[in-house]
Design an enzyme around this catalytic site. Structure first.
Site, short mmCIF file in Angstrom:
data_model
loop_
_atom_site.label_atom_id
_atom_site.label_comp_id
_atom_site.label_asym_id
_atom_site.label_seq_id
_atom_site.Cartn_x
_atom_site.Cartn_y
_atom_site.Cartn_z
N ARG A 1 -47.89 67.63 137.72
CA ARG A 1 -46.47 67.27 137.74
C ARG A 1 -46.07 66.51 139.00
O ARG A 1 -45.21 65.64 138.94
CB ARG A 1 -45.70 68.59 137.60
CG ARG A 1 -44.42 68.67 138.25
CD ARG A 1 -43.80 70.06 138.21
NE ARG A 1 -44.49 71.09 137.47
CZ ARG A 1 -43.94 71.88 136.58
NH1 ARG A 1 -42.68 71.75 136.28
NH2 ARG A 1 -44.63 72.83 136.00
N PRO B 1 -53.38 67.97 140.69
CA PRO B 1 -51.92 67.87 140.78
C PRO B 1 -51.37 67.12 139.57
O PRO B 1 -51.58 65.93 139.44
CB PRO B 1 -51.70 67.09 142.07
CG PRO B 1 -52.94 66.29 142.26
CD PRO B 1 -54.06 66.95 141.51
N TYR C 1 -37.37 78.30 130.16
CA TYR C 1 -37.40 79.14 131.36
C TYR C 1 -36.35 78.75 132.41
O TYR C 1 -36.57 78.88 133.61
CB TYR C 1 -38.81 79.22 131.98
CG TYR C 1 -39.65 77.96 131.98
CD1 TYR C 1 -39.43 76.95 132.90
CD2 TYR C 1 -40.69 77.80 131.07
CE1 TYR C 1 -40.21 75.82 132.92
CE2 TYR C 1 -41.49 76.67 131.07
CZ TYR C 1 -41.25 75.68 131.99
OH TYR C 1 -42.04 74.56 132.01
N CYS D 1 -30.02 72.75 117.01
CA CYS D 1 -29.30 73.87 116.43
C CYS D 1 -29.62 75.18 117.12
O CYS D 1 -30.13 76.11 116.50
CB CYS D 1 -29.63 73.92 114.94
SG CYS D 1 -28.45 74.89 114.05
N GLU D 2 -29.39 75.24 118.43
CA GLU D 2 -29.60 76.45 119.22
C GLU D 2 -28.52 76.49 120.29
O GLU D 2 -28.32 75.50 120.99
CB GLU D 2 -30.96 76.40 119.95
CG GLU D 2 -32.17 76.39 119.06
CD GLU D 2 -32.45 77.71 118.38
OE1 GLU D 2 -31.97 78.77 118.88
OE2 GLU D 2 -33.10 77.70 117.32
#
Ligand SMILES: Cc1ncc(COP(=O)(O)O)c(C=O)c1O
Length: 337
Positions: free
Chosen positions: A200, A198, A239, A266-267
């Site tokens: 996260r 485990p 995602y 810069c996106e």
């Protein structure tokens, strides 16, 4: 290894481990190499030949389970870059390839089916398929699986809409499922060792990301720009991961407004939170994003040559800097031109 974690409890994963990495793992006495593919078995056999002791391995298999999570978090479906899938016969070829190498010791099977899994059913399915496969391999080759690992993937609560699952409850349920399947498939004496991974569920809730507001811009939406973004947390951009936040300096107020929390990179896609109701942040205030301990700093980049943030451990009323804020000198340290 720097943290002196016991080497024999380290499992070395990856779908393209290099010879240097395998040599280093072998020299350090890493506990298990979780082999992913036939090329790796060839490579590892070469590495293992240099040592006296046999190299303990688990074979990572693809059980063909859809864990009902985001496609980028899915790792155990039939079509995945990880492991050798059972259905096509690739996993059986992997077992035979390991057994042909006397310096490799096949201890069992591994299947990490994905992340952010909130119910037990995909684990039940994966465990069942692992044992069906293990029983088949025992019949065909005589190898007896002594260890089994259904990986990690227990879901974490990022927003108030996410259900809460207790990792300990999931682990207990997975263990019960394992023991039951082991008995049914004739692996009860002794039960194989169970390993879960485990990641996260342990570390994500332990971290809070703090951002300082640099500008508040009204228009089609209210954009609150902060001094971080996709370079320290790529998940929303990569995602569509959702987060919640609070305005750390004023958690409530009568000026609550829907805002977008925008990063500084810069996106156009560099938006940490698309929409959240907060007391209208002011320049200089701090926004706190909980559940930031996993897959953020570990996935961080120096995009736009931005230095990565510091990490402070806070416990029992004490704060300790455990990672320095990067400087421009750090960012440029590897440049030679
Ligand atoms: C093999 C393996 N085990 C366990 C994990 C941990 O997954 P999670 O952090 O979702 O629990 C991962 C994550 O990438 C993994 O690749």
């Amino acid at each position: 290894m720097r943290a002196d974690f016991p080497r024999d409890r380290i499992f070395f994963h990856g779908n393209n481990k290099s010879e240097d990495e395998l040599l280093a793992a072998s020299a350090e006495g890493v506990g298990r190499i979780v082999v992913d593919n036939l090329d790796e078995i060839t490579l590892l056999a070469r590495v293992a030949a240099k040592r006296e002791a046999r190299t303990p391995v688990l074979l990572r298999v693809g059980p063909g389970v859809d864990a009902h999570t985001h496609a980028h978090l899915l790792t155990g479906a039939e079509d995945t870059k990880f492991g050798l899938d059972i259905a096509s016969g690739a996993a059986e070829a992997g077992v035979r390839a390991v057994l042909e190498r006397p310096k490799l010791e096949l201890l069992g099977f591994h299947a990490h089916i994905g992340s952010q899994i909130r119910d037990i059913d995909p684990y039940r399915e994966a465990v069942e398929r692992l044992f069906v496969f293990a029983a088949e391999m025992r019949g065909k080759t005589g190898v007896v699986a002594r260890e089994m690992s259904p990986g990690g993937g227990f879901g974490v609560r990022y927003t108030m809409d996410d259900p809460y699952t207790r990792p300990a409850d999931m682990a207990r349920e997975v263990a019960r499922t394992m023991a039951e399947a082991a008995r049914r498939h004739g692996f009860a004496d002794p039960l194989p060792d169970l390993t879960i991974e485990p990641g996260r569920s342990i570390i994500a809730p332990a971290g809070v990301a703090l951002y300082r507001v640099g500008s508040v811009k009204h228009g089609a939406r209210t954009y609150v720009a902060v001094d971080g973004g996709m370079a320290d947390n790529i998940r929303p951009t990569a995602y569509g991961a959702k987060y919640t936040a609070v305005l750390a300096s004023r958690v409530s107020g009568d000026d609550v407004t829907d805002v977008a929390v925008a990063g500084k990179y810069c996106e156009t896609g560099d938006i940490l939170i698309q929409r959240i109701a907060l007391p209208l942040p002011r320049v200089g205030e701090v926004i706190a994003v909980p559940a930031s301990g996993a897959y953020q700093l570990s996935m961080a980049s120096n995009y736009n040559m931005a230095p990565r943030p510091a990490v402070v451990v806070v416990a029992d009323g004490h704060a300790r800097l455990v990672r320095k804020r990067e400087s421009y000198a750090d960012v440029l340290a590897a440049e030679m031109g």
